[in-house]
Write an enzyme that holds these catalytic residues in place. Sequence first.
Site, PDB file in Angstrom:
ATOM      1  N   ASP A 173      -5.006  19.728 -14.597  1.00 13.06           N
ATOM      2  CA  ASP A 173      -5.370  18.397 -15.089  1.00 13.06           C
ATOM      3  C   ASP A 173      -4.938  18.352 -16.554  1.00 13.06           C
ATOM      4  OD1 ASP A 173      -6.608  16.172 -16.180  1.00 13.06           O
ATOM      5  OD2 ASP A 173      -8.430  16.388 -14.999  1.00 13.06           O
ATOM      6  N   TYR A 182     -14.011  17.989 -16.454  1.00 14.96           N
ATOM      7  CA  TYR A 182     -14.490  16.607 -16.568  1.00 14.96           C
ATOM      8  C   TYR A 182     -15.693  16.400 -15.625  1.00 14.96           C
ATOM      9  CZ  TYR A 182     -14.202  11.526 -15.935  1.00 14.96           C
ATOM     10  OH  TYR A 182     -14.481  10.199 -15.847  1.00 14.96           O
ATOM     11  N   LYS A 242      -6.388   7.298 -19.560  1.00 17.31           N
ATOM     12  CA  LYS A 242      -6.591   7.862 -20.895  1.00 17.31           C
ATOM     13  C   LYS A 242      -5.317   7.723 -21.747  1.00 17.31           C
ATOM     14  CE  LYS A 242     -10.439   8.768 -18.869  1.00 17.31           C
ATOM     15  NZ  LYS A 242     -10.750  10.065 -18.251  1.00 17.31           N
ATOM     16  N   ARG A 283       0.856  -1.191   0.000  1.00 19.04           N
ATOM     17  CA  ARG A 283       0.000   0.000   0.000  1.00 19.04           C
ATOM     18  C   ARG A 283       0.891   1.241   0.000  1.00 19.04           C
ATOM     19  NH1 ARG A 283      -1.461   1.429   4.616  1.00 19.04           N
ATOM     20  NH2 ARG A 283      -2.503  -0.485   5.252  1.00 19.04           N
TER      21      ARG A 283
HETATM   22  C1  LIG Z   1     -11.122  10.518 -17.003  1.00 22.42           C
HETATM   23  C2  LIG Z   1     -10.721  11.823 -16.514  1.00 22.42           C
HETATM   24  C3  LIG Z   1     -10.552  12.053 -15.160  1.00 22.42           C
HETATM   25  C4  LIG Z   1     -10.828  10.988 -14.107  1.00 22.42           C
HETATM   26  O1  LIG Z   1      -9.948   9.936 -14.163  1.00 22.42           O
HETATM   27  P1  LIG Z   1     -10.343   8.422 -13.745  1.00 22.42           P
HETATM   28  O2  LIG Z   1      -9.101   7.678 -14.045  1.00 22.42           O
HETATM   29  O3  LIG Z   1     -11.501   8.041 -14.593  1.00 22.42           O
HETATM   30  O4  LIG Z   1     -10.685   8.458 -12.306  1.00 22.42           O
HETATM   31  C5  LIG Z   1     -10.146  13.304 -14.767  1.00 22.42           C
HETATM   32  N1  LIG Z   1      -9.934  14.289 -15.645  1.00 22.42           N
HETATM   33  C6  LIG Z   1     -10.079  14.109 -16.964  1.00 22.42           C
HETATM   34  C7  LIG Z   1      -9.822  15.240 -17.895  1.00 22.42           C
HETATM   35  C8  LIG Z   1     -10.496  12.883 -17.449  1.00 22.42           C
HETATM   36  O5  LIG Z   1     -10.664  12.718 -18.757  1.00 22.42           O
END
Ligand SMILES: *Cc1c(COP(=O)(O)O)cnc(C)c1O
Length: 362
Positions: free
Chosen positions: A148, A77, A173, A25
């Site tokens: 982000d 998002y 992604k 962890r």
């Molecule tokens: C998918 C996404 C997230 C969240 O990520 P997860 O891995 O699904 O928890 C956050 N920001 C953006 C821009 C995303 O496309």
Amino acid sequence: MPPIFQTSTYVQKSPGKHLGYEYSRSHNPTRTRLETNLAALENAKYALVTASGLSCMSLIMHSLPKGSKVVCGDDVYGGTYRLFTTVFNDLHEFNFINTTDLKSVEAALKEKPAVIWLETPTNPMLKVSDIQKIAQMAKRYKVKVCVDNTFMSPYFQNPLNLGADVVVHSLTKYINGHSDVVGGCMMTSNKSIYNKVSTLQNSMGPTQSPFDSWLVLRGIKTLAIRMEAHQKAALKISKWLESHPQVESVIYPGLKSHPQHRIAKKQMSGFGGMITFFLKGGLRESKRFLEQVDLFALAESLGGVESLIEHPAIMTHASVPKKIREEIGIQDNLIRLSVGIENVNDLITDLDFAFKSLKKIK
Ligand SMILES: *Cc1c(COP(=O)(O)O)cnc(C)c1O
């Protein structure tokens, strides 16, 4: 290749004296390899890999003092919006603003928030915010900047180099790129932020499995060639859509018609693989269009080698209240594409077929 350390615990030399690893962890050698790799990609001193993008954001939110003010882009998002407005709204005070408007940003910074949360380009409207200008302003007000960077990946944009304090990615992604892992990460060169967030991760537990870390490491090997392929196809498709008589308008940062095309060119080394467009029609036409495509898979998520198509108002952004959705521009005729790496002419043929099927319902 690094092995998958499918290990939860590690033998110690003497009580309390471990050989670098204690319990998975806290740390795992495969995950450490991924963290070293990710830190290098964003030119950061530290990277922390988490179970998902959202769990990474949750840890960052928990690291802020209770009652902090958080300024956030108004077109983030859908899951980020839900996390902030339904989970962390009890702990902090959120102010959603249009971060492409520097006057609104400055007004919000004057309120002394702890952090400004940027997503650029945004999801799904692909609005581009000027990271460097916002970071300069934020420094004057002693506000931390968190970006982000999921949509661009570290290949096309490096927010820390532009003055941001923290970068966050959904590894799910582009970074992994093969739609077979859920994961998240944070990169920073600020030791105190890193220490706080990694201590919270160990205390709260959202870590990534060694196998998933290994898969992401493998995905990263092709990040550069995938991103080039995504962008090349997306540019061609966005131009094709822009000239299509059944399309109202197209949003792609690489198009001259994009309102922040100049900023995009300045701060990104490419424009990515995400396209948003408004078709001529309403909900009926959008639904039909999404049912008729074949090569584009109708699914949420993005950034994989396979092309995806979705309807933000019904799917990814359903958690955003209708009134706010409409203010942002997420209308019923809005469609989002995540352009994969298939043959671009096949992708265009697929879209063309779906447009032709719309004529039949008129
Ligand atoms: C998918 C996404 C997230 C969240 O990520 P997860 O891995 O699904 O928890 C956050 N920001 C953006 C821009 C995303 O496309």
